[in-house]
Design an enzyme around this catalytic site. Structure first.
Site, short mmCIF file in Angstrom:
data_model
loop_
_atom_site.label_atom_id
_atom_site.label_comp_id
_atom_site.label_asym_id
_atom_site.label_seq_id
_atom_site.Cartn_x
_atom_site.Cartn_y
_atom_site.Cartn_z
N SER A 95 38.79 43.99 43.23
CA SER A 95 40.18 44.30 43.55
C SER A 95 40.79 45.13 42.42
O SER A 95 40.28 46.20 42.10
CB SER A 95 40.94 43.01 43.82
OG SER A 95 42.19 43.27 44.41
N HIS A 134 39.55 39.41 51.64
CA HIS A 134 39.57 40.03 50.31
C HIS A 134 39.07 39.06 49.23
O HIS A 134 39.49 37.90 49.19
CB HIS A 134 41.00 40.46 50.00
CG HIS A 134 41.17 41.27 48.77
ND1 HIS A 134 40.54 42.47 48.57
CD2 HIS A 134 41.94 41.06 47.66
CE1 HIS A 134 40.90 42.97 47.40
NE2 HIS A 134 41.75 42.13 46.83
N GLU A 188 39.60 42.58 54.98
CA GLU A 188 40.27 42.54 53.69
C GLU A 188 41.66 41.92 53.74
O GLU A 188 42.04 41.15 52.86
CB GLU A 188 40.39 43.96 53.13
CG GLU A 188 39.10 44.59 52.68
CD GLU A 188 38.69 44.13 51.28
OE1 GLU A 188 39.52 43.53 50.59
OE2 GLU A 188 37.55 44.39 50.90
#
Length: 518
Positions: A202, A423, A327
């Site tokens: 990320s 995610h 995600e």
């Protein structure tokens, strides 16, 4: 059992845990408070005697709901985030897990940067524990803490002049300093300073791509791995200045005033001003943007990492990268459940202008029976995937080193499966720490996939190629047919997965996806 290593600054005492030598909280930089705020990091001062290195150092000052109200409980419940970890401006520390201190210093080195939207996060996160990788792969794993949010990415150059020229990318400079510490010290921990793989998920992945675009980072690492790096196109100076102006206004400082009080204000007040300004400007939403991140300041970053890669100007190293299929369910599953078609079309137009309707219709045609929320979740999720593929395309088109792409599709069973393959779900699999992430559930099918993925990371760190006997042959990425390793209960290579969606989404500019959609 304890273990002692001599570093350039002094000796440190760690512990041996399940055969792994573990050292925590080793300073790589000095305090960042006072005059050192908004300035490049200073070297850590030396010490005498043996320094205890058995506890993690403090986190960067932060408030863990900086991304969106309510996220802290989600992080704690689903990912066991260490929300109550101590915070301090004396946070520039590294943690080291080594498979052994004996023999030649030839173990591959994996340096990890945590997730957290450039605003929060912890190197002490249990799912990032380096013990499994160090033990299973006879490797050395390093994690680190760097300045976040208002301390690491507050762009003050246009408000405060040359004295604050570096302020928008202080977080990147901290990571560079940590990589310098690795270069100078990691051999003492059994690691090869000439074989360093930089890994980030990320926002951490955004730091990796940012460093790959910075000339001063060349030769500081030798391979790169990004996990779900969407939204890392860089913050434009005008946007970054608007954010900075909103924050100083919260502190009673007007444009044109001296910014020296920013170095004297208590750090908690700075973080509260960051949150207040973000709320006033509009929280992190699908019509908003990241409030913090690497700034295209013309000094350290001259353009977005994707554009620099597209021109063939990024660091040319072996690259492993990918994203998860779903995600955005972590952020938006509940909100999406309430969307009707009219609202979905409004959001698509806000994200992508006139092209939004075409994108929406394309996704809907590929998902018969899907709800408007399902379709919007797929589009939001692909904002990350397309950003990742843009980086891959640039590197493979111009670089001499291979690029390997993956798509993580294993779905979480928790809460009725509403998060799917969301995610950073895959982070605990890469580190072979699925038991440390409650979102992975408690099924035994997690373990074979975690073993395959962690072995791929170790193989990549050792050789620049993730192939190993536990996976089908993983070909290097090519733009013509886009071979991608699909990671699921059954792992297989797919050519251009979700290709129709990719094609229609790539007609949307990177700036629209990053700054309007993510």
């Amino acid at each position: 059992m304890t273990t002692v290593v001599a570093t350039a600054n002094g000796r440190v005492r760690g512990a041996v845990v399940d055969g792994v030598h573990v050292f925590k909280g080793i300073p790589y930089g000095d305090s960042t408070e006072g005059a050192a705020r908004f300035a490049p990091p200073r070297p850590a001062p030396p010490w005498t005697g043996v320094r205890d290195a058995t506890e993690f150092g403090p986190a960067s000052p932060q408030f863990p709901t900086a991304l969106r109200p309510g996220d802290a409980p989600i992080l704690a419940a689903l990912f066991d985030a260490p929300l109550k970890h101590p915070q301090s401006e004396e946070m520039l520390t590294v943690n080291v897990w080594s498979g052994g201190l004996d023999g030649p210093a030839n173990r591959p080195v994996i340096v990890h940067l945590h997730a957290g939207a450039f605003q929060f996060g912890w190197s002490s996160w249990p799912m990032y524990d380096g013990g499994s990788l160090a033990r299973d792969g006879d490797a050395v794993v390093v994690s680190l803490t760097y300045r976040l949010g208002v301390l690491g990415f507050l762009y003050l150059a246009e408000l405060g002049g040359p004295e604050f020229a570096h302020s928008g990318n202080i977080g990147l400079l901290d990571v560079l300093a940590a990589l310098g510490w690795v270069r100078d010290n990691i051999a003492a921990f059994g690691g090869d300073p000439g074989n360093v793989t930089l890994v980030g998920d990320s926002a951490g992945g955004g730091v990796v791509t940012g460093l790959m675009a910075m000339p001063e980072a060349r030769d500081m690492f030798h391979k790169a791995f990004t996990i779900s790096v969407g939204g890392s196109s860089g913050v434009q100076p005008d946007q970054a200045t608007a954010v900075a102006e909103a924050i100083i206004k919260e502190l009673g400082i007007n444009r044109g005033d001296s910014l020296e009080p920013l170095r004297e204000i208590k750090v908690g007040r700075l973080v509260r001003a960051q949150l207040a300004a973000s709320a006033r400007m509009g929280e992190f939403t699908f019509g908003g943007s990241f409030r913090f991140g690497p700034v295209i300041d013309g000094l350290h970053l001259t353009d977005s990492p994707a554009q620099i890669a597209a021109r063939g100007e990024a660091m040319d190293v072996p690259l492993l990268l990918g994203s998860a299929k779903d995600e955005f369910t972590l952020l938006a599953a509940d909100m999406a459940a309430d969307l009707d078609e009219q609202r979905a079309r409004q959001i698509a137009r806000a994200m992508m202008g006139d092209h939004g309707e075409t994108v929406l219709d394309t996704y809907w045609s590929r998902r018969p029976g899907a709800t408007p929320g399902d379709v919007m979740l797929a589009i939001w999720s692909d904002s990350t995937r397309i950003s990742t593929l843009r980086i891959a395309d640039g590197h493979v088109s111009h670089g001499s080193n291979p690029v390997f792409c993956y798509l993580f599709c294993w779905e979480s069973p928790v809460e009725g499966g509403k998060y799917g393959s969301t995610h950073i779900l895959d982070s605990s699999f890469w580190f072979n720490n699925v038991d440390a992430a409650p979102i992975t559930g408690n099924g035994t099918e997690r373990y074979p996939l975690a073993e395959r993925m962690s072995k791929a990371l170790l193989a990549f760190a050792r050789t620049g190629d993730p192939n190993h006997d536990g996976l089908p042959e993983w070909p290097a990425y090519r733009v013509d047919d886009r071979p991608t390793m699909v990671l699921d209960r059954v792992c297989e290579v797919s050519l251009d997965p979700y290709g129709a969606e990719r094609e229609v989404m790539t007609q949307v500019s990177a700036r629209e996806l990053s700054h309007r959609g993510l």
